[in-house]
Design a protein around this motif. Structure first.
Motif, mmCIF file in Angstrom:
data_model
loop_
_atom_site.group_PDB
_atom_site.id
_atom_site.type_symbol
_atom_site.label_atom_id
_atom_site.label_comp_id
_atom_site.label_asym_id
_atom_site.label_seq_id
_atom_site.Cartn_x
_atom_site.Cartn_y
_atom_site.Cartn_z
ATOM 1 N N LYS A 176 0.749 -1.254 -0.089
ATOM 2 C CA LYS A 176 -0.025 0.107 0.039
ATOM 3 C C LYS A 176 0.830 1.218 -0.127
ATOM 4 C CE LYS A 176 -4.116 2.093 0.572
ATOM 5 N NZ LYS A 176 -5.165 1.819 -0.168
ATOM 6 N N THR A 190 -9.127 1.763 -2.629
ATOM 7 C CA THR A 190 -9.585 0.473 -2.081
ATOM 8 C C THR A 190 -10.954 0.198 -2.939
ATOM 9 O OG1 THR A 190 -11.247 1.521 -0.575
ATOM 10 C CG2 THR A 190 -8.723 0.916 0.201
ATOM 11 N N PHE A 304 -3.461 1.920 8.005
ATOM 12 C CA PHE A 304 -2.697 2.671 6.967
ATOM 13 C C PHE A 304 -2.436 4.393 7.445
ATOM 14 C CE2 PHE A 304 -5.189 -0.265 3.871
ATOM 15 C CZ PHE A 304 -4.196 -1.040 3.960
ATOM 16 N N ALA A 337 -5.640 -2.355 -1.571
ATOM 17 C CA ALA A 337 -4.737 -1.323 -2.094
ATOM 18 C C ALA A 337 -4.888 -1.520 -3.776
ATOM 19 C CB ALA A 337 -3.377 -1.962 -1.549
ATOM 20 N N GLY A 340 -1.740 -1.598 -5.505
ATOM 21 C CA GLY A 340 -0.655 -1.889 -4.684
ATOM 22 C C GLY A 340 -0.055 -3.232 -5.138
#
Length: 392
Positions: A176, A190, A304, A337, A340
């Motif tokens: 992330k 997300t 996060f 993520a 990510g």
């Protein structure tokens, strides 16, 4: 070579470093010796940028019976250093289960990631430094009957230039990105279902508790062991309390336990390890109630934000359970993520070709496991074959 002779050789290599025309030196540090621990720790401070997975405490803790935690400390003679922490393992049988007559070894690194850490002085090229390191390391390995070496590359740091072996790509790992992102941008990266679940948990009044000292370790362990039981986890995932004591002591100030509380009771927990500007979701646990309420998703999102407040730029969620892009755990992590997904590689090299070939006789090379003589499938298929010895 007996294990006693091997360790004498290791100690000799520490006191009488290998020297080239440019005065490059390679020393091997054994943390069971006070001087070795101190030298390793000093090299770690110099090279590792707080990487926990190359710290002597971490490798000592993760070493299994019979394994020796060691570190290769390379000085190029021009101000640059390389540190490589690893586990030296005895090889006791070949791919068919036959006992090995003469002692030999291989090298691995513990989870999560491994590989050389380096401090690069001005005017030094990284590839030149690492190529020289691996040349010295391979010579030491050959002198000490080491057959092969394996480590998992960090998806944030990427590959080490100059590696003399093979790199194998696997299903990706999830990282992330937090640097320069607002809370709205982090939330926006997300999936819709993840955002919906987070909002539901917030509306239900789920609280988040942050423990930076490990004061509530019993709550974490209760949740963690219950989660492992529910998922029929392998024995290796049942970390003893001493493992957490090591983390809390060796990495004080960089270990954080985060909890989601429902009606004052923890229903989800996450263990964050900070290594400079990289954060690792090291372990997580959730009760069934926390899965139903979405407390685990809210906790991940708040983790996060907490990580960003600590200066963490990359939050590593690792990968799935299976080596597949369709792995359900990997897909869940990607829901947190969306941007990510990072490429993930393992690195492997053979340092004694003849002995590696001997050990692999009878192994199905199509399986892709490295080293082949430790293939779990071969171990399952070879019951009752341990009757002869492998010639050395």
């Amino acid at each position: 070579m007996s294990s006693e002779l091997l360790m004498e050789s290791l100690q000799d290599s520490s006191s009488r470093p290998r020297t080239s025309s440019r005065q490059a030196t390679l020393r091997i540090h054994d943390p069971r010796d006070r001087a070795g621990w101190q030298a390793w720790s000093e090299a770690w401070v110099r090279c590792a940028r707080a990487d926990a997975f190359s710290h002597p405490s971490y490798l000592v803790d993760r070493a299994q019976p019979g394994e020796k935690p060691l570190a290769a400390d390379f000085d190029d003679g021009h101000g640059s250093r390389v540190l490589f922490g690893f586990l030296l393992r005895p090889i006791v049988s070949d791919a068919l289960g036959r006992a090995v007559a003469e002692e030999c070894y291989d090298i691995t690194t513990p989870l999560l990631y491994g590989g050389p850490q380096r401090f690069i002085a001005a005017g030094t090229h990284e590839e030149t430094l690492l190529t020289s390191f691996w040349e010295h390391f391979r010579q030491w390995a050959q002198d000490n009957r080491v057959v092969s070496e394996f480590h998992r590359e960090n998806p944030v740091a990427g590959p080490s230039p100059g590696y003399p072996g093979q790199r194998t790509e696997h299903a990706g790992h999830v990282v992330k990105g937090l640097e320069g992102r607002s809370e709205a941008e982090i939330f926006g990266d997300t999936s819709k279902s993840f955002r919906r679940t987070v909002r539901r948990a917030e509306a239900a009044g789920t609280d988040i508790l942050i423990d930076e000292t490990g004061a509530r370790i019993d709550d974490f362990l209760d949740l963690y062991y219950a989660t492992m039981d529910r998922n029929s986890a392998a024995a290796s995932f049942y970390f003893p309390r001493e493992h957490f004591d090591m983390l809390n002591t060796s990495f004080a100030g960089r270990i954080t336990y985060l909890y989601a509380l429902e009606a004052g009771r923890p229903t989800s927990a996450e263990l964050l390890l900070q290594c400079s500007d990289i954060g690792y979701s090291l372990l997580g646990a959730t009760a069934e109630a926390g899965l139903l309420s979405g407390a685990n998703s809210l906790l991940s999102f708040r983790a996060f934000l907490y990580a960003r407040s600590r200066g963490i730029r990359h939050y590593v969620l690792t990968g799935g359970v299976t080596n597949s892009d369709e792995d359900s755990l990997l897909r869940y992590k990607l829901s947190m993520a969306k941007s990510g997904l990072r490429r993930y590689f393992t690195a492997s090299q053979v340092t004694d070709e003849n002995r590696y070939e001997q050990l692999n006789r009878g192994h199905d090379t199509e399986c892709g496991f490295f080293p082949g003589y430790r293939c779990p499938r071969c171990e399952q298929d070879r019951a009752g074959i341990r009757t002869t010895e492998v010639e050395s």
